[in-house]
Every structure is written in C-alpha cells, then in structure tokens.
Design a protein around this motif. Structure first.
Motif, PDB file in Angstrom:
ATOM      1  N   UNK A  20       0.831  -1.204   0.000  1.00  0.00           N
ATOM      2  CA  UNK A  20       0.000   0.000   0.000  1.00  0.00           C
ATOM      3  C   UNK A  20       0.867   1.256   0.000  1.00  0.00           C
ATOM      4  N   UNK A  42       1.771  -8.939  -1.840  1.00  0.00           N
ATOM      5  CA  UNK A  42       0.758  -9.650  -2.589  1.00  0.00           C
ATOM      6  C   UNK A  42       0.333  -8.940  -3.875  1.00  0.00           C
ATOM      7  N   UNK A  43       0.206  -7.641  -3.814  1.00  0.00           N
ATOM      8  CA  UNK A  43      -0.409  -6.914  -4.928  1.00  0.00           C
ATOM      9  C   UNK A  43       0.568  -6.689  -6.085  1.00  0.00           C
ATOM     10  N   UNK A  46       0.811  -2.918  -7.792  1.00  0.00           N
ATOM     11  CA  UNK A  46       1.542  -1.953  -6.976  1.00  0.00           C
ATOM     12  C   UNK A  46       3.006  -2.327  -6.836  1.00  0.00           C
ATOM     13  N   UNK A  97      -1.606  -4.376   7.650  1.00  0.00           N
ATOM     14  CA  UNK A  97      -3.018  -4.354   7.252  1.00  0.00           C
ATOM     15  C   UNK A  97      -3.806  -3.625   8.339  1.00  0.00           C
ATOM     16  N   UNK A 113      -7.067 -12.824  10.627  1.00  0.00           N
ATOM     17  CA  UNK A 113      -6.504 -12.246   9.417  1.00  0.00           C
ATOM     18  C   UNK A 113      -5.505 -11.124   9.763  1.00  0.00           C
TER      19      UNK A 113
END
Lengths: 251, 272
Positions: A20, A42-43, A46, A97, A113
């Motif tokens: 992020x 993960x992304x 990005x 997160x 999570x």
C-alpha cells in the motif's frame, strides 16, 4: 541523507509485506541511498509500480509476488532474492493491514486475518531472512510498525495487538541475534497519509490533536530507514523509534 | 482492598503538602487504617486542620510548618517527627506546586523561576528522602511514596519546570529503589492524572461523563481518594515486594495519547 556515511551502495535490500505505502516509499528511500531492492508483497500491480520507482533511482529492482502469511512462499522469496542478488543486507518488514472495529464486533476471522498478516508474516520473514543473515554474519532488520504497537486507540484492538507483537519480536531477536552481527530495530509511524485528509469531522479532531497539525507522509520514514540500514549502526539495536510528528511525546 | 482494618496500626507517616488535596485525602485514609500522621507543609492553618481531622479519627497527629525547598527545615521536621512520634515508617512526598503551562515564553523565564519550579517539585522530594533514609536504613525498613505526574512522562506544551521536575522525581524514585532495595526500603512513584482537588468528596461520581472531562477515557476527573487508595496500597505491607514502580492513576489517559479520546474510526480491511 546525502552523506557517504549513510550510503547503501553495493547493498541489497528486501522490502516485504505491504504494497500500500511501504513497498514504494521504503524501496525508493533505500534505492536513493544506493541499494538494489527486492520488493515482495501480494499486490502485483503496486509491486511493479514500486519497482519502477526504484529503477528510476538507477538501482536494480525485482518483484516477488508473495503471500507472507504462507511460510513456504516466504522461504521461496528469500531463495529468489539470494539467487538474484547474492545476499540480503537489509530487510524492511512492513506488513501492515489496517483494521478498526468496536471490539465486540471483531470476528474470529477478522482477528486471525490481522494477526496472520501483521504478526505471523513478520515471524515468517524474520525466520527465513534471519537464517540467511546469520550465514552472512551480518544483517539489518527493520520492522516498520505503527505507534499503536505501544498505545491504544478505540476500535484498534486487533491491530494494536498485532503491532505490539512485532515490537516484542523485535526486542527478542535483537538479543538473540546481536552476536551474529544482525541489528533488529523498529520504526513507529504516527498518523500517515499519502493525501490530505481533512474531510470527516473525526479526522479534524485528530488533526487538532497532533502537535504538528498534519499527517505524516510515508516518504518521511525514509531517512531513518536509511540510517538504520547503514553501516554506521552496528551498535544500534533493539530500539523502537518514532517518526510521528511528536504524538508519542506529548501528554 | 479492605479498609478500616488497621493495616497501618502503629505506623508513623510523614505527608508533605498534607494540608489540602491529595495529601490530605491520603493522610485521612492512612489515619483510618490506624497510622499516626505528621503533616508538613507551609500553610499553618491548613495543616492544623488536617491534624485535627486525623485526631478525630483517633490517630495521633502533628502539624509541622515546613518549607520543603529548605533542606534544613526538612531535616528538623524529620528529627522532630522521630522524637515526638517515636519513629518513622512511611514518607509520602506530595508537596509541590501544580502548575503546567507557564504563561511566559521560554526566553522570558528567569533563573529564579526555573529554580523555584525545580526546587518545589524535585529538590523538596530529594531533601525529604535524604532526611529520612538514614533512619530507614538503621531500622531496616521504610516506605517512600513519591507523587509524580503524567507530565513527567510526556511533554506538555509550555510546561518547562513542572514536567521536568516530575520526570526527575520519577527517576529519583528508581535510583533510590535500586540503591536501597536490599535495606528493605520500598520506593514507588504515583503519576496522577487530572485530579479535581477542589472537591474532597471521598468517592467518585460514576456513570456521568462530564463535558470537560471528555478527554479522559473514564469520562471524569480524578478525586483525591483515587490517589489516596493507591497511596494506602503502597504504604501497606501488601506492597512489600513492590519497589521502583511507577503507577499511573489517571483514568486511562496514558494508555492512549496518540489520538483524542473518543476518536474511534471504523476501518474495513482493504482487499488486495
């Protein structure tokens, strides 16, 4: 951080966990100082954007799509970095997160999570990278955390617990690995935003509360990150340092 | 903790700044537990009033007008206590001037103003600890309770002397605790939050969140007895293994401090 004392030239860094903010801003800060940077999170979109920014600094960048909650993926990630770069001098662990909800409404799934993503990921990354750094007899681990590792804010129970966990992991690994030439430190960020946040009335309340009357920008973590990654900090370990616009120091 | 059981029966306590507020509340609570109380502060009327109230509770009491910023006065106050009360077991260092923000710019503060702030809130505590410690060491026991402040743990705008002195009190307590741990002397520190000393009501009004106290997580200002009960714990044998501690008693304020109380956003997890 223009001084040669803090140069990361010839070093290789792994920025892992969060795409992020930190992939990009941590990656760029390290690259500016001369490090080649592997970016894992993960992304994918990005990740590529962050790698592009690193390359713009004239440094090598590789991207490794990784789910850090999965130990085997993390192990493969480390192997890939070592295969491409030869070693890992610096790891910035930035699993982050964000989540806030009244405590009684936090589900088992939410809790797991957040803990998995923020805390267990740090466990996986520190273990896999630490093994490599012990072989190298040198390493720098920097856990990018929030000030909420030490302080409470309403609705942030799961997030605060996860951050506090990584902070204590930092303090233990510092002691365990000091003899291997590995320093382990943590940076606590204050309220961060890439954009101006002034809309919601609650945000205004928060803004008024902050001594600097503004959010921090993620790029403002860069210089401290570079300092902690540099060769000048062999004797500097186990600390939790804030880049927070003074929110942690005021009453 | 049960009170009124004579937990402090036969103990002699010095309370500095015991004429009003926290000091008075703590003095009366300890007197209820059977302690004999010496009240040492500057305001004669106030300390004599506290002494009368202690006597009404059945305890012995002595009011000794003392300026704690004067080491000699402190020494003679402690000597007189031991002579007249027949001993000394507990010292509560509560004297000080509660003043946070100074209505001046930093560069306008004189040496005298700086010294006054540091002397009242830090040197006074040091003088009292110094004057009692030898006696505690010789008798093989003693308890010191120092009143610090959240201002000594975090910075507050324009609070130059008070916060700095209180930070000094916190570390002085740790140094004394470490130095005299083997002499069976316990030294602990309390960091009160915002205590409304104008109201001496013994018990807090619960359930009602006042507008002005909204910034405190529990929603009310502290009352003197909130601190007094902690003093009682640290003065009693219940805390014999507790030393070098710093006990905030602040309605939850210090646990937060990165966002205003009441800031409670809901943030969903961002999907990748």
């Amino acid at each position: 951080m223009g001084s040669n004392e803090f140069s990361l030239s010839g070093k290789t860094a792994l920025v892992v966990g969060d795409s992020k903010y930190w992939s990009k801003y941590a990656g760029v800060a390290l690259a500016e100082a001369g490090a080649d940077v592997a970016i894992a999170a993960r992304n994918t979109k990005r990740l590529e954007e962050a790698a592009g920014e690193v390359r713009r600094q004239g440094q090598k960048a590789i991207t490794i799509p990784t789910d850090t909650t999965d130990a085997s993926q993390v192990q493969k990630m480390v192997e890939q970095v070592v295969a491409e770069f030869g070693r890992i001098d610096i790891m910035v662990n930035a699993s982050d997160l964000l989540f806030a909800k009244p405590f009684l409404e936090v589900s088992e799934g939410d809790w797991r999570r957040i803990l998995d993503t923020n805390l267990t990921s740090a466990f996986h990354c520190c273990q896999a990278v630490g093994k490599q750094m012990i072989e190298q007899k040198k390493g720098r681990i920097i856990n990018l955390l929030s000030c909420l590792a030490e302080r409470g804010v309403e609705n942030f129970a799961a997030y605060c617990a996860s951050m506090g966990g990584v902070l204590q992991l930092t303090r233990v690994l510092d002691i365990e690995w000091a003899r291997h030439g590995i320093t382990v430190n943590a940076i606590g960020t204050g309220w961060i935003s890439e954009v101006e946040k002034t809309e919601a009335p609650q945000e205004e309340l928060l803004m008024k509360y902050m001594p600097l009357k503004r959010y921090g920008h993620p790029r403002e973590m860069g210089p401290l990150l570079v300092y902690l990654a540099s060769d000048t900090t062999d004797f500097f370990s186990g600390q939790f340092l804030y880049v927070d616009g003074a929110v942690m120091s005021h009453l | 903790m049960a009170t009124g059981n004579g937990t402090l029966q036969g103990k002699v306590v010095i309370v500095t700044g015991g004429g009003t507020g926290l000091g008075k509340a703590a003095a009366l609570l300890m007197a209820k537990e059977g302690a004999d109380i010496v009240i040492a502060a500057r305001r004669v009327n106030a300390i004599e009033q506290t002494a009368r109230e202690v006597k009404d509770l059945g305890g012995r009491a002595l009011a000794i007008p003392t300026d704690v910023t004067d080491g000699k006065q402190v020494n003679s106050m402690v000597e007189r206590t031991i002579a007249e009360m027949g001993g000394l077991d507990i010292l509560l260092n509560n004297a000080g001037i509660v003043r946070g923000q100074v209505p001046k710019q930093l560069w306008e503060l004189s040496d005298e103003e700086w010294r006054l702030g540091i002397d009242t809130n830090l040197s006074g505590t040091f003088y009292c600890c110094r004057a009692t410690m030898k006696h505690f060491v010789d008798q093989g026991h003693g308890k010191i309770i120092n009143i610090a402040s959240g201002n000594g743990m975090r910075g507050s705008r324009g609070d130059y002397m008070y916060g700095t002195a209180k930070a000094g009190v916190i570390n002085l307590s740790r140094v004394l605790a470490t130095t005299f741990a083997q002499n069976n002397i316990q030294v602990n520190c309390i960091a009160p939050g915002f205590v409304d000393v104008r109201h001496m009501q013994p018990e807090p009004a619960t359930g009602e969140v006042t507008r002005t106290a909204k910034f405190i997580p529990v929603g009310r200002f502290g009352v003197p007895n909130d601190i007094g009960h902690l003093v009682l714990f640290l003065a009693s044998e219940a805390s014999d293994y507790v030393t070098g501690g710093l006990f905030p008693n602040d309605g939850g304020g210090l646990a937060g401090g990165v966002a205003p109380t009441g800031y409670a956003p809901v943030i969903e997890m961002e999907e990748d």
